[in-house]
Scaffold this active site. Sequence first.
Site, PDB file in Angstrom:
ATOM      1  CD  GLU A  21       6.201  -1.928  -9.483  1.00 57.80           C
ATOM      2  OE1 GLU A  21       5.412  -1.226  -9.841  1.00 57.80           O
ATOM      3  OE2 GLU A  21       7.886  -1.703  -9.842  1.00 57.80           O
ATOM      4  CB  SER A  55      -0.932   0.226   1.173  1.00 59.57           C
ATOM      5  OG  SER A  55      -0.163   0.205   2.305  1.00 59.57           O
ATOM      6  CB  CYS A 102      -2.951  -3.029  -7.599  1.00 56.75           C
ATOM      7  SG  CYS A 102      -1.998  -4.296  -8.408  1.00 56.75           S
ATOM      8  CG  ASN A 103      -3.043  -4.031 -13.062  1.00 54.31           C
ATOM      9  OD1 ASN A 103      -1.391  -3.859 -11.931  1.00 54.31           O
ATOM     10  ND2 ASN A 103      -2.520  -5.788 -13.432  1.00 54.31           N
TER      11      ASN A 103
HETATM   12  P1  NAD Z   1       0.591  -3.434   2.900  1.00 55.78           P
HETATM   13  O1  NAD Z   1       1.367  -2.615   2.831  1.00 55.78           O
HETATM   14  O2  NAD Z   1      -0.450  -3.178   4.100  1.00 55.78           O
HETATM   15  O3  NAD Z   1       0.963  -4.339   3.550  1.00 55.78           O
HETATM   16  C1  NAD Z   1       2.266  -5.305   2.683  1.00 55.78           C
HETATM   17  C2  NAD Z   1       3.898  -6.023   3.185  1.00 55.78           C
HETATM   18  O4  NAD Z   1       4.215  -4.325   4.450  1.00 55.78           O
HETATM   19  C3  NAD Z   1       3.230  -6.575   4.200  1.00 55.78           C
HETATM   20  O5  NAD Z   1       4.248  -8.099   4.076  1.00 55.78           O
HETATM   21  C4  NAD Z   1       3.734  -5.790   5.860  1.00 55.78           C
HETATM   22  O6  NAD Z   1       3.718  -6.882   6.656  1.00 55.78           O
HETATM   23  C5  NAD Z   1       4.640  -5.005   5.354  1.00 55.78           C
HETATM   24  N1  NAD Z   1       5.141  -3.909   6.382  1.00 55.78           N
HETATM   25  C6  NAD Z   1       3.854  -3.834   7.053  1.00 55.78           C
HETATM   26  N2  NAD Z   1       4.486  -2.412   7.986  1.00 55.78           N
HETATM   27  C7  NAD Z   1       5.661  -1.968   7.417  1.00 55.78           C
HETATM   28  C8  NAD Z   1       6.644  -1.145   7.966  1.00 55.78           C
HETATM   29  N3  NAD Z   1       6.637  -0.079   8.117  1.00 55.78           N
HETATM   30  N4  NAD Z   1       8.028  -1.535   7.285  1.00 55.78           N
HETATM   31  C9  NAD Z   1       8.184  -2.497   6.105  1.00 55.78           C
HETATM   32  N5  NAD Z   1       7.443  -3.218   5.782  1.00 55.78           N
HETATM   33  C10 NAD Z   1       5.952  -3.197   6.137  1.00 55.78           C
HETATM   34  O7  NAD Z   1      -0.400  -3.735   2.217  1.00 55.78           O
HETATM   35  P2  NAD Z   1      -1.537  -4.851   1.230  1.00 55.78           P
HETATM   36  O8  NAD Z   1      -2.394  -5.132   2.515  1.00 55.78           O
HETATM   37  O9  NAD Z   1      -0.514  -6.555   1.776  1.00 55.78           O
HETATM   38  O10 NAD Z   1      -1.302  -5.202  -0.262  1.00 55.78           O
HETATM   39  C11 NAD Z   1      -2.249  -4.604  -0.488  1.00 55.78           C
HETATM   40  C12 NAD Z   1      -1.990  -3.451  -1.581  1.00 55.78           C
HETATM   41  O11 NAD Z   1      -1.023  -3.627  -2.132  1.00 55.78           O
HETATM   42  C13 NAD Z   1      -2.430  -2.588  -2.185  1.00 55.78           C
HETATM   43  O12 NAD Z   1      -3.166  -1.612  -1.899  1.00 55.78           O
HETATM   44  C14 NAD Z   1      -2.273  -2.903  -3.094  1.00 55.78           C
HETATM   45  O13 NAD Z   1      -2.715  -2.131  -4.823  1.00 55.78           O
HETATM   46  C15 NAD Z   1      -1.060  -3.089  -3.214  1.00 55.78           C
HETATM   47  N6  NAD Z   1      -0.391  -3.572  -4.135  1.00 55.78           N
HETATM   48  C16 NAD Z   1       0.007  -3.680  -5.805  1.00 55.78           C
HETATM   49  C17 NAD Z   1       0.802  -3.814  -6.330  1.00 55.78           C
HETATM   50  C18 NAD Z   1       1.630  -3.467  -7.468  1.00 55.78           C
HETATM   51  O14 NAD Z   1       1.711  -4.257  -8.664  1.00 55.78           O
HETATM   52  N7  NAD Z   1       0.949  -1.843  -7.652  1.00 55.78           N
HETATM   53  C19 NAD Z   1       0.989  -5.644  -6.766  1.00 55.78           C
HETATM   54  C20 NAD Z   1      -0.204  -5.973  -5.935  1.00 55.78           C
HETATM   55  C21 NAD Z   1      -0.753  -5.068  -4.358  1.00 55.78           C
END
Ligand code: NAD
Length: 475
Positions: free
Chosen positions: A246, A225, A280-281
Site C-alpha cells: 500500500e 512510500s 496517502c488518500n
Molecule cells: P517509508 O517508506 O519511509 O517507511 C515505511 C516503513 O518502512 C517504516 O517502518 C520504515 O522503517 C520501513 N523501511 C524503510 N526502509 C526500508 C527497507 N529498505 N526495507 C524494509 N523496510 C523499510 O514511509 P513513511 O514515511 O513512514 O510513510 C509515508 C508514506 O506512506 C507516504 O508515501 C504515504 O503515501 C504512504 N502511505 C500509504 C498508505 C496506503 O494505504 N496506500 C497509507 C499510509 C501511508
Amino acid sequence: MLANYIDGRFVEAQGATPIPVLNPARGTVITHIPDSPRAVVDEAIDAARRAQPGWGKLTNSERAVYLRRIAARLRDNEDALSHTLTEEIGKLRDLARGEVATTANFLDYMAEWALRIEGEILPSERRGETILMQRKPMGVVGGILPWNFPFFLIARKAGPALLTGNTIVIKPSEETPGNADFFARLLDECDLPPGVFNIVHGTGKTVGEGISSHKGIDMVSFTGSVPTGIEIMKQAAANVTKVNLELGGKAPAIVMNDADLDIAIPAIRISRILNNGQVCNCAERVYVQRGIADEFTDRLVKAMRDVTYGDPLGNAPVDMGPMIHEKAALRIAGMIETSVGEGATLLTGGKHVEQGGGHYIEPTVLTGCAQDSDMIQKEIFGPVMPIHVVDELDEAIAKANDSEFGLTSSIYTRSLSNILKTTAELNFGETYVNRENMEAMQGYHAGMRKSGIGGADGKHGLLEYTQTQMVYLQN
Ligand code: NAD
C-alpha cells in the site's frame, strides 16, 4: 527504552543502538527504541513460526474471540491510546480518538468474517470426481508500518492475518513506536498463545530489511512510500515471498463548472489539512474547470487562510498540527520554492514556520503549476494544494490519469453523465464523488500503477492473507 514483544514477552534488545522518538510539536524526546539487531528479528520470526501450526489449527471463530477481546481492551483505553498518537505524530486529538475507535471497530469487523470465509466446489468433466478449492493461511506475515496512521495499520494487517490463521511480526515506524508498544501491552492481557503476535522495533535498514528478506516470512504486508516498496519487492524476491504493498498517492480532485462549492470547498480543505496534510488518500492536486475557477480559487484560498495551526496538546484549539519532522518541512518548503521559481503563483501560505520546537508548513495554495512539474507529479504530504485550470472534462481526466500514482481520485459535479464518464475513465483504486477522500473498512483499498500491489480491507483484503489449495477427490 521500549522493549520488543516476542513470544508473548517484553524483551529488551541488549546492546542495540538507541533511537530517540520525538514529539514533533515540541521537539522533545518522548522515549527511545532499540535498533534491534538481525538476531532479534530471527528470534521473533522463529517464535511466529513455532506458534503458527497451533494457531492455524484453531477455527476462525476461535481466533475471532481474541480479536474481539483486543478490540474491547482498545476501547477501554481510548483516551490514553489517542494521547500517545497525538504526542508521537502531532495528530489532532479528535482524529487520534477516531483512529483508536476505528482500529477497535476494524478488529470487530474482521472477527465477523469468521463464518464467511468459504472455499469452492468446482464441477468436473470426469465422472465421480469432486474438485475442492480450500483456503489456507500464508504462514508468517511480516507487517512493516509507516507513521501516519500507525495504530490503525497494526489492526489493518494483524486483523485479517490473525483471523485467517497466520502469525505476525510487526515492525512499527521508528517515528511512532509508542502506540505499537501500547497495543502490545493491551494484547498481552488477552491471553493469545505466545508467538502469534510479535513486535520488533528498529530502522528500516536493520529490522525492515531483516523481515522482508527473511526466508521465514511467507508474506510481507507493507504500507509506506513507493521507494521503500520497491526496495521491499527486491528483498522479498530472493525468497519469492508474496508482497502486499500500500504505497503513496497523488490524488486528483476534479471540480466541474456545475459543482456545488459548498460541498467541494470544505471537502478539499479537509483533504489537504487532515492529519496535518499527511494522508496517502487525500486530494493533492485540483483540476478546476475554467468557468468556476476564479470563484473556487478565491473560496479555497480563504478557507486555507483561516486554518489555525499549533501544538495539538497546547492550550488553544487548532485545525492542524506540525509536520512529522523538520526534514519533511524542509522538503515541502523546497518543493514550494521550486514551484514558484518555475513560474507558479503563490496565493497563500508557502512558509516553513518553526514554533515551540515544532515544524509547520503554512496552509498553502498555488496556481499555474505545469502538469509535468514536481508539484503536480510528486507526493507532497503536507498542507499544500496546487490548482490547475482546465477547459473540459476530457482534459481533466487525461491530466488526472497522467501520474505514476493511482491510489485515489475525486470529482465534484451535479451531472450524472460527468460522474459516469469520470468513473469509467479515471484509473485509480478509489474514486470519490462529491465527498472527501476516505475509504470504508468494507471496501477494498488498493492502488493502481506505483500506488501498490494487492489491497486491504473487506473480503478481498482479508483473502490476501490466504492461499488456495486445490483438492481433487476420485470416488
Ligand atoms: P517509508 O517508506 O519511509 O517507511 C515505511 C516503513 O518502512 C517504516 O517502518 C520504515 O522503517 C520501513 N523501511 C524503510 N526502509 C526500508 C527497507 N529498505 N526495507 C524494509 N523496510 C523499510 O514511509 P513513511 O514515511 O513512514 O510513510 C509515508 C508514506 O506512506 C507516504 O508515501 C504515504 O503515501 C504512504 N502511505 C500509504 C498508505 C496506503 O494505504 N496506500 C497509507 C499510509 C501511508
